[in-house]
Design a protein around this motif. Structure first.
Motif, PDB file in Angstrom:
ATOM      1  N   LYS A   1      -8.111   5.664  -0.259  1.00  0.00           N
ATOM      2  CA  LYS A   1      -8.187   4.599   0.370  1.00  0.00           C
ATOM      3  C   LYS A   1      -7.219   4.321   1.741  1.00  0.00           C
ATOM      4  O   LYS A   1      -7.203   4.645   2.852  1.00  0.00           O
ATOM      5  CB  LYS A   1      -8.097   3.197   0.150  1.00  0.00           C
ATOM      6  CG  LYS A   1      -8.426   1.913   0.393  1.00  0.00           C
ATOM      7  CD  LYS A   1      -7.660   1.595   0.197  1.00  0.00           C
ATOM      8  CE  LYS A   1      -7.684  -0.154   1.400  1.00  0.00           C
ATOM      9  NZ  LYS A   1      -5.883  -0.581   1.684  1.00  0.00           N
TER      10      LYS A   1
ATOM     11  N   HIS B   1     -11.716  -8.338  14.140  1.00  0.00           N
ATOM     12  CA  HIS B   1     -10.908  -7.364  13.106  1.00  0.00           C
ATOM     13  C   HIS B   1      -9.506  -7.496  14.604  1.00  0.00           C
ATOM     14  O   HIS B   1     -10.187  -5.563  15.319  1.00  0.00           O
ATOM     15  CB  HIS B   1     -10.863  -6.303  12.713  1.00  0.00           C
ATOM     16  CG  HIS B   1      -9.591  -6.290  11.603  1.00  0.00           C
ATOM     17  ND1 HIS B   1      -9.606  -4.740  10.514  1.00  0.00           N
ATOM     18  CD2 HIS B   1      -8.327  -6.810  11.936  1.00  0.00           C
ATOM     19  CE1 HIS B   1      -8.115  -4.851  10.290  1.00  0.00           C
ATOM     20  NE2 HIS B   1      -7.956  -6.591  10.855  1.00  0.00           N
TER      21      HIS B   1
ATOM     22  N   ARG C   1       0.466   6.360   5.878  1.00  0.00           N
ATOM     23  CA  ARG C   1      -0.738   6.772   6.055  1.00  0.00           C
ATOM     24  C   ARG C   1      -1.829   8.157   6.942  1.00  0.00           C
ATOM     25  O   ARG C   1      -2.561   8.301   6.452  1.00  0.00           O
ATOM     26  CB  ARG C   1      -1.615   5.609   6.544  1.00  0.00           C
ATOM     27  CG  ARG C   1      -1.058   3.943   5.883  1.00  0.00           C
ATOM     28  CD  ARG C   1      -1.302   2.852   6.750  1.00  0.00           C
ATOM     29  NE  ARG C   1      -1.720   1.658   5.772  1.00  0.00           N
ATOM     30  CZ  ARG C   1      -1.504   0.899   6.292  1.00  0.00           C
ATOM     31  NH1 ARG C   1      -2.167   0.094   7.352  1.00  0.00           N
ATOM     32  NH2 ARG C   1      -1.568  -0.280   5.472  1.00  0.00           N
TER      33      ARG C   1
ATOM     34  N   LEU D   1       1.203  -1.555   0.475  1.00  0.00           N
ATOM     35  CA  LEU D   1       0.379  -0.112  -0.161  1.00  0.00           C
ATOM     36  C   LEU D   1       1.082   1.471  -0.063  1.00  0.00           C
ATOM     37  O   LEU D   1       0.710   2.157   1.342  1.00  0.00           O
ATOM     38  CB  LEU D   1      -0.873  -0.198   1.026  1.00  0.00           C
ATOM     39  CG  LEU D   1      -1.914  -1.353   1.117  1.00  0.00           C
ATOM     40  CD1 LEU D   1      -2.690  -1.378   2.474  1.00  0.00           C
ATOM     41  CD2 LEU D   1      -2.985  -1.120  -0.196  1.00  0.00           C
TER      42      LEU D   1
ATOM     43  N   HIS E   1      -7.257   3.238  10.718  1.00  0.00           N
ATOM     44  CA  HIS E   1      -6.671   2.250  11.369  1.00  0.00           C
ATOM     45  C   HIS E   1      -5.760   2.433  12.364  1.00  0.00           C
ATOM     46  O   HIS E   1      -5.470   2.015  13.214  1.00  0.00           O
ATOM     47  CB  HIS E   1      -6.682   1.081  10.363  1.00  0.00           C
ATOM     48  CG  HIS E   1      -7.780  -0.238   9.927  1.00  0.00           C
ATOM     49  ND1 HIS E   1      -7.787  -1.121   9.166  1.00  0.00           N
ATOM     50  CD2 HIS E   1      -8.950  -0.405  11.137  1.00  0.00           C
ATOM     51  CE1 HIS E   1      -8.627  -1.543   9.086  1.00  0.00           C
ATOM     52  NE2 HIS E   1      -9.568  -1.595  10.601  1.00  0.00           N
TER      53      HIS E   1
ATOM     54  N   ILE F   1      -3.380  -5.086  13.362  1.00  0.00           N
ATOM     55  CA  ILE F   1      -3.005  -3.830  12.502  1.00  0.00           C
ATOM     56  C   ILE F   1      -1.694  -3.174  12.601  1.00  0.00           C
ATOM     57  O   ILE F   1      -1.136  -1.881  12.379  1.00  0.00           O
ATOM     58  CB  ILE F   1      -4.648  -3.058  13.120  1.00  0.00           C
ATOM     59  CG1 ILE F   1      -5.692  -3.039  12.279  1.00  0.00           C
ATOM     60  CG2 ILE F   1      -4.037  -1.566  12.195  1.00  0.00           C
ATOM     61  CD1 ILE F   1      -6.501  -2.674  12.397  1.00  0.00           C
TER      62      ILE F   1
ATOM     63  N   LYS G   1       4.037   2.235   8.174  1.00  0.00           N
ATOM     64  CA  LYS G   1       2.688   2.831   7.896  1.00  0.00           C
ATOM     65  C   LYS G   1       1.985   3.981   8.594  1.00  0.00           C
ATOM     66  O   LYS G   1       0.778   4.942   7.761  1.00  0.00           O
ATOM     67  CB  LYS G   1       1.666   1.942   8.985  1.00  0.00           C
ATOM     68  CG  LYS G   1       1.225   0.399   8.178  1.00  0.00           C
ATOM     69  CD  LYS G   1       0.518  -0.355   8.804  1.00  0.00           C
ATOM     70  CE  LYS G   1       0.670  -1.761   8.741  1.00  0.00           C
ATOM     71  NZ  LYS G   1       0.132  -2.977   9.662  1.00  0.00           N
TER      72      LYS G   1
ATOM     73  N   ASP H   1      -8.034  -3.334  -1.843  1.00  0.00           N
ATOM     74  CA  ASP H   1      -8.885  -3.571  -0.409  1.00  0.00           C
ATOM     75  C   ASP H   1      -9.624  -4.466  -0.095  1.00  0.00           C
ATOM     76  O   ASP H   1     -10.335  -4.834  -1.011  1.00  0.00           O
ATOM     77  CB  ASP H   1      -9.632  -1.518  -0.874  1.00  0.00           C
ATOM     78  CG  ASP H   1     -10.286  -1.726   0.361  1.00  0.00           C
ATOM     79  OD1 ASP H   1     -10.129  -1.486   1.153  1.00  0.00           O
ATOM     80  OD2 ASP H   1     -11.341  -0.454   0.126  1.00  0.00           O
ATOM     81  N   ARG H   2      -9.560  -5.170   1.013  1.00  0.00           N
ATOM     82  CA  ARG H   2     -10.750  -5.994   1.732  1.00  0.00           C
ATOM     83  C   ARG H   2      -9.733  -5.590   3.067  1.00  0.00           C
ATOM     84  O   ARG H   2      -8.571  -6.131   3.343  1.00  0.00           O
ATOM     85  CB  ARG H   2     -10.763  -7.406   1.322  1.00  0.00           C
ATOM     86  CG  ARG H   2     -11.057  -8.466   1.640  1.00  0.00           C
ATOM     87  CD  ARG H   2     -11.015 -10.149   0.966  1.00  0.00           C
ATOM     88  NE  ARG H   2     -12.712  -9.777   0.453  1.00  0.00           N
ATOM     89  CZ  ARG H   2     -12.514 -10.770  -0.458  1.00  0.00           C
ATOM     90  NH1 ARG H   2     -11.694 -11.825  -0.487  1.00  0.00           N
ATOM     91  NH2 ARG H   2     -14.410 -10.704  -0.659  1.00  0.00           N
ATOM     92  N   ILE H   3     -10.765  -6.037   3.990  1.00  0.00           N
ATOM     93  CA  ILE H   3     -10.093  -6.452   5.220  1.00  0.00           C
ATOM     94  C   ILE H   3     -10.295  -7.705   5.150  1.00  0.00           C
ATOM     95  O   ILE H   3     -11.569  -8.530   5.518  1.00  0.00           O
ATOM     96  CB  ILE H   3     -11.278  -5.954   6.524  1.00  0.00           C
ATOM     97  CG1 ILE H   3     -11.139  -3.456   6.244  1.00  0.00           C
ATOM     98  CG2 ILE H   3     -10.560  -5.730   7.955  1.00  0.00           C
ATOM     99  CD1 ILE H   3     -11.892  -3.071   6.681  1.00  0.00           C
TER     100      ILE H   3
ATOM    101  N   LEU I   1      -9.424   4.889   5.130  1.00  0.00           N
ATOM    102  CA  LEU I   1      -9.597   3.609   5.590  1.00  0.00           C
ATOM    103  C   LEU I   1      -8.542   3.313   6.808  1.00  0.00           C
ATOM    104  O   LEU I   1      -8.001   3.065   7.854  1.00  0.00           O
ATOM    105  CB  LEU I   1      -9.862   2.484   5.190  1.00  0.00           C
ATOM    106  CG  LEU I   1     -10.618   1.267   5.647  1.00  0.00           C
ATOM    107  CD1 LEU I   1     -10.968   0.531   4.107  1.00  0.00           C
ATOM    108  CD2 LEU I   1      -9.417   0.070   4.964  1.00  0.00           C
ATOM    109  N   ASN I   2      -6.792   3.641   5.746  1.00  0.00           N
ATOM    110  CA  ASN I   2      -5.752   2.613   6.472  1.00  0.00           C
ATOM    111  C   ASN I   2      -5.158   3.610   7.902  1.00  0.00           C
ATOM    112  O   ASN I   2      -4.826   3.797   8.232  1.00  0.00           O
ATOM    113  CB  ASN I   2      -4.840   2.042   5.756  1.00  0.00           C
ATOM    114  CG  ASN I   2      -4.818   1.234   4.447  1.00  0.00           C
ATOM    115  OD1 ASN I   2      -5.148   1.830   3.339  1.00  0.00           O
ATOM    116  ND2 ASN I   2      -5.697   0.204   5.095  1.00  0.00           N
TER     117      ASN I   2
END
Ligand SMILES: NC(=O)c1ccc[n+]([C@@H]2O[C@H](COP(=O)([O-])OP(=O)(O)OC[C@H]3O[C@@H](n4cnc5c(N)ncnc54)[C@H](O)[C@@H]3O)[C@@H](O)[C@H]2O)c1
Ligand SMILES: O=P(O)(O)OC[C@@H](O)[C@@H](O)[C@H](O)[C@H](O)CO
Length: 488
Positions: free
Chosen positions: A281, A354, A370, A172, A289, A359, A366, A213-215, A285-286
């Motif tokens: 995304k 999750h 992110r 990513l 997280h 994570i 990250k 993108d998929r958890i 999203l990330n």
């Protein structure tokens, strides 16, 4: 009943056209699922051979099940509960080139006629440049591994133009394909490899940029018996995920023809510009997280859904996304808000637990990828510090208060419970050293000024130092939740 007795079509028999670096949950819960769908419908007719990308761990549990596993996909679709279970059979082998015996099989794969596609997921920590020795057969860093792979293949096929490969990395980071290629070219230069080889790499191989993108939540250790009862057999490597899926790939018609996965029911977009999908995304999203999970864990939460059901963290989500992150993205605001609302629903998926711990892997790189980009864009645009993202950076720093024991790095939460922190060894050592400083003022100064970590000197961001210091002091004095309450 065992998993092998339930298999209807065994796709591992197809030629090994795809080499995949990494056997992590995401690759198995997303990429290998899509390849499997394509094989079921005889679109690809390719099996996957997996090479281990890091030295950590072994492949025993995968071998025990002959690489077959169940993917349990569960979630809400239009408010309706939906569950789907699929046995994935496309993986034909897994090898660990770090050991000599497997290295021979690895060499056979990279010299094989049938190999045409290389897929990887080495996390944000994987596509990095480090000087490494040409003599290492299977170097530590992923781009160096790829350079050696390409050189071996080039020599073996004597520069045959038709033996180039299609690289489809899913890490990513911005322009993952382009970055990988750039570092490969740098290794070619470092190692003074022939110009003819460099030209072959540039002209006969392709590196595509992608966004996934998929958890994928991995092995459901807390409700495995219920799941095994449901599927009717034992599965030690079952993977759980949501139903939602999206793979955006930047490529042309020929690339699409070579990897025609869009002919399956998976949600695939071929485009000439992956950037906007990626920014949306990764930042929303990330970004949510990574900026929430560490503080939530330190506050006692264990899974994403519980974190989102908490009033303070729910408000924190709205605050950082609506006030600090969305204003830095140059896209239609309504469309971004609608994406953010759908992400919120996905985080609250009642079917998947999750784990926040899942994570945390490589959180420093990250955060940089992110969240820091949003923090800096906000600062440059409004000339002030985004307080929510600064709180997140402070919780990252507190989370990395680590000590090494038998090569494992442990942090301690505010109740004195240990947790393991997994990151690049150099990062962990750096943070262990930073935290030997018992004065928060010096600690924050040393961390923010470290360009090796952040790529920039964060002391130059006016007001950030004071904000982080304030947060860290508050964590100790009033606790992390009360600090959060002051912000939202
Ligand atoms: N799980 C998800 O929901 C999801 C969704 C989209 C993207 N991703 C991406 O996938 C990555 C891994 O997630 P996962 O759920 O598969 O985790 P995992 O713990 O199951 O797997 C980790 C994988 O990363 C590889 N890896 C870790 N550090 C590496 C390094 N320094 N160099 C090379 N390889 C390295 C390992 O070999 C392994 O294959 C994430 O960091 C993220 O970038 C995950
Ligand atoms: O998978 P990681 O460890 O890179 O990051 C944790 C999550 O942010 C990530 O897995 C998301 O769930 C995923 O990116 C959704 O597509």
């Amino acid at each position: 009943m065992e998993i092998k007795d339930k298999i209807i079509k065994d796709n591992s028999k197809y030629p090994k056209k795809i080499l995949q670096f990494g056997q992590g949950n995401f690759l198995r819960g997303f990429v290998d699922w899509i390849i499997d769908l394509s094989n079921d419908e005889e679109i690809l007719k390719s099996s996957v051979i997996i090479a281990k990308a890091t030295e950590r761990g072994d492949l025993n549990r995968f071998k025990k099940q002959n690489f077959k596993y169940t993917l349990a996909m569960r979630g809400l679709e239009g408010g309706e509960a939906k569950e789907e279970y699929k046995i994935i059979t496309s993986i034909s082998d897994m090898i660990n080139p770090y050991n000599d015996k497997d290295f021979k099989s690895y060499e056979e794969v990279i010299k094989s006629e049938e190999l045409s596609i290389v897929i990887s997921n080495t996390t944000e920590a994987g596509i990095v440049y480090e000087k490494v020795n040409f003599e290492d057969n299977y170097p530590k860093t992923f781009p160096a591994k790829i350079t050696k792979l390409l050189y071996t293949r080039y020599l073996h096929f004597k520069g045959d133009k038709s033996k180039g490969l299609l690289f489809i990395p899913v890490e990513l980071i911005d322009n993952n394909g382009r970055e990988l290629k750039k570092i490969v070219l740098k290794h070619i230069e470092d190692w003074k490899l022939p110009d003819e080889f460099k030209n072959w790499v540039e002209e006969n191989n392709k590196f595509l940029n992608t966004l996934v993108d998929r958890i994928v939540t991995g092995y459901p250790k807390d409700n495995i018996s219920k799941l095994e009862e449901k599927i009717g057999y034992k599965d030690e490597i079952i993977v759980t995920s949501e139903i939602f899926n999206l793979w955006v790939i930047e490529g042309n018609k020929e690339d699409e023809k070579n990897f025609p996965i869009n002919r399956t029911k998976a949600n695939i977009i071929w485009t000439d510009n992956v950037k906007s999908y990626k920014t949306r995304k990764v930042r929303i999203l990330n970004g949510a997280h990574t900026s929430m999970a560490l503080a939530a864990y330190l506050s006692g939460f264990k899974i994403v859904r519980d974190m989102m059901e908490d009033r303070n963290f729910n408000n924190f989500y709205d605050f950082i996304i609506e006030d600090e992150i969305i204003p830095t993205i140059e896209m239609d605001k309504d469309e971004l808000l609608s994406f953010s609302n759908s992400v919120k629903d996905r985080f609250k998926n009642p079917f998947i637990d999750h784990s926040l711990l899942d994570i945390f892997l490589n959180s420093v790189s990250k955060f940089k990828e992110r969240c820091l980009s949003s923090l800096l864009d906000y600062y440059n645009k409004y000339d002030k510090i985004p307080k929510g993202l600064a709180f997140s950076l402070a919780s990252l720093i507190r989370f990395y208060k680590v000590k090494e024991k038998n090569n494992v790095f442990f942090g301690k939460d505010f109740n004195n419970n240990n947790y393991e922190v997994k990151d690049d060894i150099n990062i962990l050592k750096l943070f262990e050293k930073f935290w030997q400083e018992d004065n928060n003022y010096n600690l924050v100064k040393n961390i923010l000024s470290n360009e090796e970590i952040w790529g920039v000197n964060l002391l130059e961001v006016d007001g950030l130092f004071e904000e982080i210091l304030n947060n860290l002091n508050n964590f100790e004095e009033i606790g992390i939740r009360k600090t959060l309450e002051k912000i939202v």
